[in-house]
Design a protein around this motif. Structure first.
Motif, short mmCIF file in Angstrom:
data_model
loop_
_atom_site.label_atom_id
_atom_site.label_comp_id
_atom_site.label_asym_id
_atom_site.label_seq_id
_atom_site.Cartn_x
_atom_site.Cartn_y
_atom_site.Cartn_z
N SER A 127 5.22 -49.05 5.12
CA SER A 127 4.55 -48.01 4.34
C SER A 127 5.17 -46.64 4.61
CB SER A 127 3.06 -47.97 4.70
OG SER A 127 2.88 -47.64 6.07
N LYS A 131 3.02 -46.92 9.36
CA LYS A 131 1.98 -47.58 10.14
C LYS A 131 1.51 -48.93 9.57
CE LYS A 131 -0.93 -44.03 10.47
NZ LYS A 131 -2.05 -43.21 10.99
N THR A 132 2.08 -49.36 8.46
CA THR A 132 1.73 -50.67 7.91
C THR A 132 3.00 -51.43 7.57
OG1 THR A 132 -0.32 -49.82 6.92
CG2 THR A 132 0.51 -51.93 6.10
N TRP A 133 3.16 -52.59 8.17
CA TRP A 133 4.29 -53.47 7.91
C TRP A 133 3.78 -54.69 7.16
CZ3 TRP A 133 9.40 -53.34 10.45
CH2 TRP A 133 9.64 -52.13 11.13
N THR A 134 4.43 -55.03 6.06
CA THR A 134 4.05 -56.19 5.26
C THR A 134 5.22 -57.18 5.21
OG1 THR A 134 2.61 -54.80 3.89
CG2 THR A 134 3.17 -56.99 3.05
N GLY A 195 -5.23 -55.72 14.44
CA GLY A 195 -4.65 -55.31 13.17
C GLY A 195 -3.57 -56.22 12.64
N THR A 205 0.24 -58.76 7.18
CA THR A 205 0.34 -57.33 7.44
C THR A 205 0.04 -57.02 8.91
OG1 THR A 205 -1.97 -56.87 6.89
CG2 THR A 205 -0.35 -56.72 5.10
N GLU A 207 -0.97 -53.54 11.20
CA GLU A 207 -1.35 -52.14 11.21
C GLU A 207 -1.12 -51.59 12.61
OE1 GLU A 207 -2.46 -50.37 8.64
OE2 GLU A 207 -2.67 -52.01 7.19
N THR A 208 -0.44 -50.44 12.71
CA THR A 208 -0.20 -49.83 14.01
C THR A 208 -0.95 -48.51 14.13
OG1 THR A 208 1.81 -48.73 13.21
CG2 THR A 208 2.07 -50.90 14.21
#
Length: 582
Positions: A127, A131-134, A195, A205, A207-208
């Motif tokens: 993202s 902070k968001t890896w997909t 997350g 996904t 989330e960090t």
């Protein structure tokens, strides 16, 4: 650029064309030139033999085309020697099952330079806020029992490996993930706080809590390998034994004879991008303390590590020296302390020990050039590496002064300390004994030794029950987060490798987590490491060089950006010049 065709221009700028006579003359010249080129081509063809064409391609058991210089399939077995693993369940404890990582495929993998490549996921996105890896999994992925590999398998894996009940020594590795720290430190925690989410069967996904540009690298390491839930729940801790082990990579376990060896074969269900060449992998069990080069010299294995005590012989041998490859590693050997109890709770004592060690002599005389002196945690292969020699440079006079200031003049009153060693090879044992002599000579203090195997040593180290120890750490990925934050950030007993605690050091690590600019982040990391070195959180000893022997018949090795060879099991194959295959 104008896309319309224009007449060709002649030397004077006018268009070519006009008179028939000019055209005929140019046509004659063109024909003559073509004829001369054709004759030259025939002469070259006779003088230079063409490369042989692979008219009868050979494919291995999973349909991968073998290179033209490969030995016949019946010789495609890669053999290597390592100590016997206690388990292959590396996602919950890496230390019990190293060197079998080729059995499980992570979301992403690393190439010979440590850069990310697709694996179980064929693509991924990050993202805008970082902070968001997909991750998008390959829809045709299968486990070795034929079941589909799904995003839910990865969710289960992380919920299991990071739980408080699992007590994973690598749990801190994933502290950037939302909820990971609380989840791993809370009994019976709700897994929904973590997350890691499956959007659908093939979309995952992460989330960090802050931008984590290195998360992909973390997800490529062995502790991020997926596990088959149905086998874990059916067989418990014995799920990786022969007959129970289900994998998702190019290879599957076919035999595990305890005390002797284990065998792996190509998995017919695997259709991913990292297919192996060799039909079989054969691992013979051998304790590191008994390792030598005889199996290599007898062509029993195609690859061998050269220990310092054998390096001079190898360098002087015409055949072996031609097969030797040396390059820097992502590793550091260091002496660590229990900094929360006397005598090592006093930074002056730790600094004294760091100043009493002559690293130059150790590297030159004891290790015969198989290492370079270390004055910090980060080796030269890391961009954030800096020169901290002034903080831990060999200085016996300063070392004695520091020890006296701490209340132990000439070593008087200093207790004899036991230094723990982890399955020491002969060369590491020699280094430890030389350090023992240096501390006695320069400080008047005595140490003894205790050797322990990997599991015992690791358990005592993580529970902070070792007052003095020497151990290496090799980076899992080339980012300071790994070798500084994960190893040295203050944590809790039983879940953190070391007990070193320093408020400014920790604050700088936090600041580095929030910094998006690579240059500014590197500078923050360097300031943090300066505290670690200056406070002697450890006495850094040496950065080893990788000295390896490779048989000419072992093919598929790739050269990394540092000039060394990278051993990736799926790239290896046996060449046609293998003894017996000729």
């Amino acid at each position: 650029m104008n896309s319309k065709l224009r007449p060709a221009e002649g030397p004077g700028g006018g268009s070519v064309g006009g008179s028939t006579r000019g055209w005929a003359g140019r046509r004659y010249t063109a024909i003559l030139a073509a004829s001369l080129l054709a004759c030259a081509g025939m002469l070259l063809a006779e003088a230079i033999p063409l490369a042989p064409q692979d008219t009868n391609p050979v494919f291995n058991a999973i349909g991968k085309r073998m290179p033209p210089d490969a030995a016949p399939l019946e010789f495609q077995t890669y053999r290597f020697m390592r100590d016997e693993p206690r388990s292959l369940d590396v996602s919950v404890n890496l230390y019990v099952g190293q060197w079998n990582e080729f059995l499980f495929e992570t979301l992403v993998a690393k190439d010979e330079n440590g850069d990310l490549i697709p694996a179980a996921a064929d693509r991924w996105e990050v993202s805008a806020d970082g902070k968001t890896w997909t991750f998008y999994l390959r829809k045709t992925g299968r486990w070795s029992d034929g079941r589909p590999v799904t995003a839910h398998d990865f969710v289960y894996t992380f919920r299991r490996s990071l739980s408080y009940e699992t007590a994973n020594p690598y749990a801190a590795f994933y502290s950037d993930i939302v909820g990971a720290t609380t989840y791993s430190q809370t009994p019976n925690a709700d897994p929904e706080m973590l997350g890691v989410r499956a959007v659908d069967d093939h979309t995952l996904t992460f989330e960090t809590t802050h931008p984590a540009p290195y998360l992909g690298l973390i997800l490529s390491v062995p502790t991020s390998m997926p596990v088959p839930r149905w086998q874990v729940e059916k067989h418990g801790p014995r799920w990786t034994e022969e007959g129970n082990c289900v994998t998702n990579s190019s290879y599957r376990l076919t035999e595990w004879k305890h005390g002797s060896h284990m065998n792996f074969e190509l998995d017919p269900y695997y259709d991913g991008p990292i297919k192996g060449y060799v039909e079989k992998i054969h691992r013979v069990f051998r304790h590191p303390s008994t390792a030598n080069l005889l199996p290599y010299e007898n062509d029993e294995v195609g690859f061998a590590e050269v220990q310092a005590n054998e390096l001079i012989r190898v360098q002087r041998d015409p055949e072996l020296s031609s097969e030797l490859v040396s390059n820097p590693t992502d590793g550091t050997w260091y002496i660590f302390f229990n900094t929360r109890k006397p005598p090592f709770d006093d930074a002056r004592v730790r600094r004294a020990i760091a100043r009493a060690i002559d690293r130059e002599t150790i590297c030159r005389v004891v290790l015969h050039g198989a290492a370079v002196p270390a004055y910090s945690m980060l080796p030269v292969t890391f961009d954030a590496h800096d020169d901290y020699k002034a903080y831990q440079e060999f200085d016996p006079e300063q070392a004695r002064k520091l020890l006296a200031e701490a209340g132990y003049p000439g070593g008087r009153g200093f207790p004899v300390m036991e230094m723990w060693l982890r399955q020491p090879r002969p060369d590491i044992r020699m280094v430890a004994e030389v350090i023992q002599g240096m501390l006695r000579e320069h400080l008047g203090i005595g140490i003894t030794f205790r050797s322990a195997d990997y599991p015992v040593f690791t358990n005592y180290m993580f529970n902070w029950n070792i007052d003095l120890g020497m151990v290496p750490f090799f980076g899992d990925y080339r980012d300071p987060k790994n070798m500084l934050d994960m190893i040295w950030r203050p944590g809790t007993r039983g879940r953190s490798r070391h007990d070193f605690e320093h408020a400014e050091f920790e604050a700088l690590l936090d600041a580095a987590d929030q910094e998006l600019d690579p240059g500014r982040r590197t500078e923050i990391i360097r300031r943090a490491e300066r505290f670690l070195v200056g406070e002697a959180g450890a006495a850094f000893v040496f950065h080893p060089m990788a000295n390896h022997l490779f048989k000419p018949w072992l093919r598929g090795l790739k050269t990394n950006r540092f000039g060394g060879k990278t051993v990736i099991f799926t790239d290896l194959y046996i060449g046609e010049d293998f003894p017996g295959a000729r």
